[in-house]
Design a protein around this motif. Structure first.
Motif, mmCIF file in Angstrom:
data_model
loop_
_atom_site.group_PDB
_atom_site.id
_atom_site.type_symbol
_atom_site.label_atom_id
_atom_site.label_comp_id
_atom_site.label_asym_id
_atom_site.label_seq_id
_atom_site.Cartn_x
_atom_site.Cartn_y
_atom_site.Cartn_z
ATOM 1 N N ALA A 1 7.170 14.677 -17.848
ATOM 2 C CA ALA A 1 6.689 13.306 -17.952
ATOM 3 C C ALA A 1 7.773 12.289 -17.630
ATOM 4 N N ALA A 2 9.040 12.679 -17.798
ATOM 5 C CA ALA A 2 10.147 11.757 -17.568
ATOM 6 C C ALA A 2 10.479 11.594 -16.086
ATOM 7 N N PHE A 3 10.001 12.502 -15.239
ATOM 8 C CA PHE A 3 10.202 12.392 -13.790
ATOM 9 C C PHE A 3 9.039 11.635 -13.157
ATOM 10 N N GLY A 4 9.335 10.869 -12.133
ATOM 11 C CA GLY A 4 8.296 10.230 -11.341
ATOM 12 C C GLY A 4 8.386 10.712 -9.902
ATOM 13 N N TRP A 5 7.229 10.803 -9.231
ATOM 14 C CA TRP A 5 7.190 11.339 -7.870
ATOM 15 C C TRP A 5 6.298 10.490 -6.968
ATOM 16 N N ASP A 6 6.738 10.324 -5.740
ATOM 17 C CA ASP A 6 5.899 9.823 -4.661
ATOM 18 C C ASP A 6 5.588 11.036 -3.794
ATOM 19 N N LEU A 7 4.456 11.681 -4.085
ATOM 20 C CA LEU A 7 4.134 12.965 -3.471
ATOM 21 C C LEU A 7 3.595 12.789 -2.060
ATOM 22 N N ASP B 1 14.662 12.994 -1.633
ATOM 23 C CA ASP B 1 13.434 13.458 -0.989
ATOM 24 C C ASP B 1 13.412 14.980 -0.930
ATOM 25 N N TRP B 2 12.438 15.567 -1.612
ATOM 26 C CA TRP B 2 12.265 17.024 -1.587
ATOM 27 C C TRP B 2 11.056 17.428 -0.742
ATOM 28 N N GLY B 3 10.536 16.518 0.041
ATOM 29 C CA GLY B 3 9.312 16.806 0.768
ATOM 30 C C GLY B 3 9.509 17.600 2.044
ATOM 31 N N GLY B 4 8.394 18.030 2.620
ATOM 32 C CA GLY B 4 8.388 18.659 3.937
ATOM 33 C C GLY B 4 9.155 19.964 4.019
ATOM 34 N N ALA B 5 10.035 20.043 5.024
ATOM 35 C CA ALA B 5 10.758 21.293 5.294
ATOM 36 C C ALA B 5 11.633 21.704 4.114
ATOM 37 N N ARG B 6 12.244 20.725 3.442
ATOM 38 C CA ARG B 6 13.091 21.075 2.300
ATOM 39 C C ARG B 6 12.249 21.713 1.198
ATOM 40 N N TYR B 7 11.067 21.188 0.970
ATOM 41 C CA TYR B 7 10.178 21.758 -0.037
ATOM 42 C C TYR B 7 9.763 23.174 0.353
ATOM 43 N N ARG C 1 9.106 18.988 -6.444
ATOM 44 C CA ARG C 1 7.753 18.820 -5.948
ATOM 45 C C ARG C 1 7.824 18.437 -4.476
ATOM 46 N N ASN C 2 6.688 18.397 -3.844
ATOM 47 C CA ASN C 2 6.614 18.072 -2.422
ATOM 48 C C ASN C 2 6.539 16.551 -2.254
ATOM 49 N N GLY C 3 7.714 15.904 -2.375
ATOM 50 C CA GLY C 3 7.727 14.464 -2.265
ATOM 51 C C GLY C 3 9.083 13.873 -2.620
ATOM 52 N N ARG C 4 9.090 12.576 -2.876
ATOM 53 C CA ARG C 4 10.326 11.842 -3.175
ATOM 54 C C ARG C 4 10.359 11.488 -4.662
ATOM 55 N N LEU D 1 19.504 17.482 -12.162
ATOM 56 C CA LEU D 1 20.124 17.968 -10.932
ATOM 57 C C LEU D 1 19.607 17.242 -9.694
ATOM 58 N N ALA D 2 19.004 16.086 -9.900
ATOM 59 C CA ALA D 2 18.464 15.296 -8.794
ATOM 60 C C ALA D 2 18.632 13.827 -9.159
ATOM 61 N N GLU D 3 18.330 12.954 -8.229
ATOM 62 C CA GLU D 3 18.464 11.521 -8.483
ATOM 63 C C GLU D 3 17.284 10.769 -7.896
#
Length: 429
Positions: A396-402, A355-361, A328-331, A349-351
């Motif tokens: 539901a098991a993932f949490g995001w700071d979008l 941060d997947w936000g911004g340019a990486r997203y 998603r677009n966030g951390r 595959l993440a931890e």
């Protein structure tokens, strides 16, 4: 000696185990900082694996020091490199004419059409004017994509000529293709051809949205077709007709994609001369009994493999679905602690904190997942119900700071920020 072109995407694969007879004498070209693992005698590294000249020069240095007999390439980015090196050193395997046909989407469709395969209307596109001219000849939505792209990166769907300026600069940056948009269900066929004959082929159906689901932050995957499904045989036959239409190679593992329209017509999307990308290998391993990259590596390197056992396993395998959640677009603030019930080969595959936000997203590809898994079932109805349940449980098991403006749940239309980025061909789908 076997020279492995080792894309960062394939770092960590157990080449010493897969190519056991050659362990201790394997050679590799990879990027700085990548450990190729045990079994390698000599390794050359490059600063940037996208730098085609640097990779080929590194391979030449290894060829000058050792008696290279085979070149193994698993990644899309290495298909043409490996073919050129085989040609240069007169080594067995796929050569440039064949490799180009499996990489260049314009050449691919030219040859496929000449061989009687139904293809969408298409044309090369090197400027916005080329796209506008095509849309004038073929009213309706069109797809613009890099001629040598992978993982759905750089793909754009244009509804009207008014959409063309948004992709004009990208088209000018390199060779592209424009083709008519084909509506229908989206399938892939993963198949091995060796010793001059078909060995095994596995037709599968993508979930809704297929490889473009990540545009709307939706998970995607595919599931194997029941052998009794009439499309099973038709897709297998069409795949082998397509392979016959393209320049031959001594052996091939292909990942073909087709649309099946509402009129029940099979239309080519494209075909790649390599194993499908994550999470397709895990699904195929459940079908074939071996990781398909393992099978392909041994076939490509002329090492023995029991192909009859592979055929029999594929004939009797249960239905299997693969599925993955995109970033998603966030951390990420929370990751699953344990696999959801009903899954197998569940991989996070993440931890937390990533941060997947911004340019990486914006640069994400269809093969970028934060979790992947498989499910199996005796019939399609049970299989799809289990896919839906495990997707909801994993989401539901993932949490995001979008980031501001990002949707809190999948399903939103792509925003300008989610426009695909220019091609960065390190990941395959």
């Amino acid at each position: 000696m076997i020279l492995v072109l080792l894309s960062p995407r394939n770092a960590g694969l157990p080449f010493a185990e897969w190519l056991g007879e050659e362990a201790g004498s394997l050679l590799a070209v990879t990027v700085h900082g990548i450990d190729p693992g045990p079994g390698f005698l000599d390794v050359e590294t490059v600063a940037d694996y996208v730098d085609d000249t640097a990779v080929r020069e590194a391979a030449r240095r290894l060829c000058a020091r050792h008696g290279v007999t085979r070149i193994l390439a698993l990644a899309e980015v290495d298909v043409e490199r490996a073919a050129a090196l085989r040609e240069e050193y007169d080594l067995p395997g796929q050569r440039p004419e064949s490799a180009r046909a499996y990489r260049d989407k314009v050449r691919m469709k030219e040859l496929a059409a000449a061989g009687g395969i139904r293809v969408p209307a298409f044309a090369p596109a090197d400027s916005a004017d080329d796209v506008l001219a095509f849309m004038a000849r073929h009213p309706g939505p069109v797809v613009v994509k890099p001629r040598g792209g992978s993982g759905s990166t750089g793909v754009a769907v244009l509804d009207t000529p008014d959409d063309v300026p948004a992709v004009a600069e990208r088209i000018r940056s390199g060779g592209h293709e424009v083709e008519e948009f084909v509506a229908g269900r989206f399938f892939h066929v993963d198949a091995l051809h060796a010793g001059g004959e078909p060995v095994v082929s596995v037709p599968s159906l993508y979930t809704d949205g297929g490889c473009l689901s990540h545009w709307t932050d939706s998970g995607n995957g595919s599931w194997t077709l029941e052998r009794a499904d009439p499309l099973h045989r038709r897709l297998v036959d069409e795949t082998w007709r397509l392979v016959a239409a393209l320049p031959a190679a001594p052996a091939l593992f292909v990942h073909a994609e087709f649309f099946v329209t509402d009129a029940d017509e099979i239309v080519l999307c494209e075909i790649a001369g390599r194993v499908g990308g994550t999470p397709i290998p895990a699904m195929l391993e459940a079908v074939l009994g071996l990781d398909p990259r393992h099978v392909w590596a041994r076939v490509e390197c002329a090492l023995p493999v029991d192909l009859d056992a592979v055929r029999e396993r594929a004939r009797t395998a249960p239905l299997v679905a693969n599925f993955g959640l995109p970033p998603r677009n966030g951390r990420i603030t929370r990751v699953p602690v344990e696999p959801p019930s009903g899954t197998r080969d569940f991989a996070v595959l993440a931890e937390a904190g990533e941060d997947w936000g911004g340019a990486r997203y914006r640069a994400r590809k269809s093969g970028d997942f934060i979790a992947t898994w498989l499910v199996t079932a005796p019939n399609e109805g049970e299989l799809l119900a289990l896919v839906a349940k495990t997707e909801a449980d994993t989401e539901a098991a993932f949490g995001w700071d979008l980031q501001p403006g990002a949707e809190a749940a999948p399903g939103a239309e792509p925003t300008p920020d989610a426009e695909p980025a220019p091609e960065a061909p390190l990941e395959d789908r």
